[in-house]
Write an enzyme that holds these catalytic residues in place. Structure first.
Site, PDB file in Angstrom:
ATOM      1  N   ARG A 104      30.594   1.658  -7.321  1.00 49.93           N
ATOM      2  CA  ARG A 104      29.969   1.743  -6.008  1.00 49.93           C
ATOM      3  C   ARG A 104      28.460   1.943  -6.106  1.00 49.93           C
ATOM      4  O   ARG A 104      27.687   1.346  -5.333  1.00 49.93           O
ATOM      5  CB  ARG A 104      30.611   2.872  -5.205  1.00 49.93           C
ATOM      6  CG  ARG A 104      30.032   3.099  -3.802  1.00 49.93           C
ATOM      7  CD  ARG A 104      29.748   1.833  -3.023  1.00 49.93           C
ATOM      8  NE  ARG A 104      30.888   0.916  -2.968  1.00 49.93           N
ATOM      9  CZ  ARG A 104      30.777  -0.361  -2.661  1.00 49.93           C
ATOM     10  NH1 ARG A 104      29.591  -0.889  -2.384  1.00 49.93           N
ATOM     11  NH2 ARG A 104      31.848  -1.128  -2.625  1.00 49.93           N
ATOM     12  N   LYS A 139       7.764   2.021   5.014  1.00 46.53           N
ATOM     13  CA  LYS A 139       8.970   2.179   5.839  1.00 46.53           C
ATOM     14  C   LYS A 139      10.203   1.871   4.990  1.00 46.53           C
ATOM     15  O   LYS A 139      10.895   0.868   5.163  1.00 46.53           O
ATOM     16  CB  LYS A 139       8.890   1.261   7.063  1.00 46.53           C
ATOM     17  CG  LYS A 139       7.728   1.632   7.993  1.00 46.53           C
ATOM     18  CD  LYS A 139       7.562   0.622   9.105  1.00 46.53           C
ATOM     19  CE  LYS A 139       6.359   0.969   9.970  1.00 46.53           C
ATOM     20  NZ  LYS A 139       6.118  -0.028  11.040  1.00 46.53           N
ATOM     21  N   LYS A 171      -6.051   5.257   9.224  1.00 43.55           N
ATOM     22  CA  LYS A 171      -5.343   4.715  10.374  1.00 43.55           C
ATOM     23  C   LYS A 171      -5.863   5.353  11.664  1.00 43.55           C
ATOM     24  O   LYS A 171      -6.810   6.136  11.640  1.00 43.55           O
ATOM     25  CB  LYS A 171      -3.843   4.906  10.193  1.00 43.55           C
ATOM     26  CG  LYS A 171      -3.318   4.244   8.901  1.00 43.55           C
ATOM     27  CD  LYS A 171      -1.849   4.010   8.918  1.00 43.55           C
ATOM     28  CE  LYS A 171      -1.520   2.793   9.749  1.00 43.55           C
ATOM     29  NZ  LYS A 171      -0.079   2.461   9.717  1.00 43.55           N
ATOM     30  N   GLU A 204      -8.021   0.734   9.281  1.00 46.09           N
ATOM     31  CA  GLU A 204      -7.407   0.032  10.417  1.00 46.09           C
ATOM     32  C   GLU A 204      -8.437  -0.101  11.535  1.00 46.09           C
ATOM     33  O   GLU A 204      -9.237   0.805  11.774  1.00 46.09           O
ATOM     34  CB  GLU A 204      -6.199   0.833  10.905  1.00 46.09           C
ATOM     35  CG  GLU A 204      -5.533   0.280  12.146  1.00 46.09           C
ATOM     36  CD  GLU A 204      -4.396   1.168  12.623  1.00 46.09           C
ATOM     37  OE1 GLU A 204      -4.456   1.617  13.786  1.00 46.09           O
ATOM     38  OE2 GLU A 204      -3.472   1.436  11.836  1.00 46.09           O
ATOM     39  N   ASP A 225      -4.780  -4.427  13.309  1.00 50.35           N
ATOM     40  CA  ASP A 225      -3.504  -3.920  13.801  1.00 50.35           C
ATOM     41  C   ASP A 225      -3.188  -4.451  15.189  1.00 50.35           C
ATOM     42  O   ASP A 225      -3.958  -4.258  16.140  1.00 50.35           O
ATOM     43  CB  ASP A 225      -3.533  -2.387  13.830  1.00 50.35           C
ATOM     44  CG  ASP A 225      -2.187  -1.803  14.218  1.00 50.35           C
ATOM     45  OD1 ASP A 225      -1.176  -2.196  13.617  1.00 50.35           O
ATOM     46  OD2 ASP A 225      -2.145  -0.954  15.118  1.00 50.35           O
TER      47      ASP A 225
END
Length: 291
Positions: A104, A139, A171, A204, A225
């Site tokens: 597995r 992410k 950012k 950004e 962005d």
């Protein structure tokens, strides 16, 4: 002895493999202990049940070896190979109990990684006529970032920063807290110089006005962005004229429906969270024959 970033990556990989096995077997595979004769030998085959790009073969080898160094593995396909439904990926022979213990965990790694590599490759082929590279993001599944990003690379994409330590990525929240994009970039340059860091600075921007500010400071990369395709074209034209050495990355609401349009604006990179946050596993199976 000092540790390197390569040591860190190797540690991420090896710790995750051991943790994955530990969370599955804990005190032991009680089903196999109850039903399998000690020393019983067998032969297992991992086969593709869908077409795609194979990833995780080397991880499978590490899992099998961690379960039982005596297992013998023969690979018919390697990471990065295109595979079709019905293809045999590998064969492994040895202790049946060891094969069942590894099964597995091996499939979990290979199916997830192959799914990511396959999806990445679809995007890479879509924009292959341009000079744009497909990037991943942070992410990723917690604890599996090494494997998620390795799968993107195997699929033909490029890795963005691994974590918070290997790039200064300014950012929107950093910009607002610093009182503007120019202030944030200047602070980043000062910090990088003062700490003698070998990292790139990326900023950004959310508008053409912020783009002008950022270009005046000369970061290594500017992240455009959530720009529309028309705004991207305009931003690329401005940046190529004003600061041709600055690389440009597009991000936000990217999908197969618009990635070609975005790439054709001339940006250097497109980052896509979907590659790793919405994974569809590639179907693989493992069957065991007993001897």
């Amino acid at each position: 002895m000092s540790h390197t970033v390569s040591d860190f990556y190797a540690g991420c990989r090896s710790r995750a493999v051991i943790l994955a096995l530990e969370e599955d077997r804990y005190t032991g595979d009680v089903t196999s202990l109850a039903t399998i004769e000690p020393g019983q030998q067998g032969h297992a085959v991992i086969k593709a049940k869908a077409g795609g790009i194979l990833a995780g073969a080397s991880v499978a080898e590490e899992v099998f070896n961690a379960c039982d160094p005596g297992l013998k593995i023969v690979f018919f396909h390697q990471d990065g190979d295109p595979i079709q439904s019905g293809n045999v990926v590998l064969e492994v022979s040895g202790s049946v109990a060891s094969l069942l213990m590894a099964e597995r965990t091996v499939l979990n790694f290979m199916q997830r990684m192959s799914g990511i590599a396959t999806r990445t490759n679809v995007y890479v082929r879509k924009v292959s006529h341009t000079g744009t590279a497909i990037l991943d993001t942070r992410k990723t599944a917690p604890g599996l970032r090494y494997f998620d990003k390795e799968a993107v690379r195997i699929g033909g994409g490029m890795n963005h920063r691994f974590g918070l330590f290997d790039m200064i990525l300014i950012k929107d929240n950093h910009i607002d807290a610093s009182g503007g994009v120019a202030n944030a970039i200047r602070s980043a340059f000062a910090y990088r110089t003062g700490k003698r860091l070998d990292v790139k600075i990326e900023a950004e921007v959310r508008s053409l006005e912020e783009l002008d500010e950022a270009l005046s400071c000369g970061p290594d990369i500017i992240l455009l962005d959530n720009f529309s395709v028309d705004l991207l074209r305009e931003a690329v034209a401005i940046a190529r004229r004003e600061s041709p050495l600055v690389k440009l990355e597009a991000s936000g609401n990217v999908g197969l429906h618009n990635v070609v349009e975005i790439a054709e604006t001339g940006v250097d990179f497109i980052s896509i969270g979907e590659l790793t946050h919405s994974v569809t596993a590639l179907d693989l199976s493992m069957t065991i024959a007993f001897t």
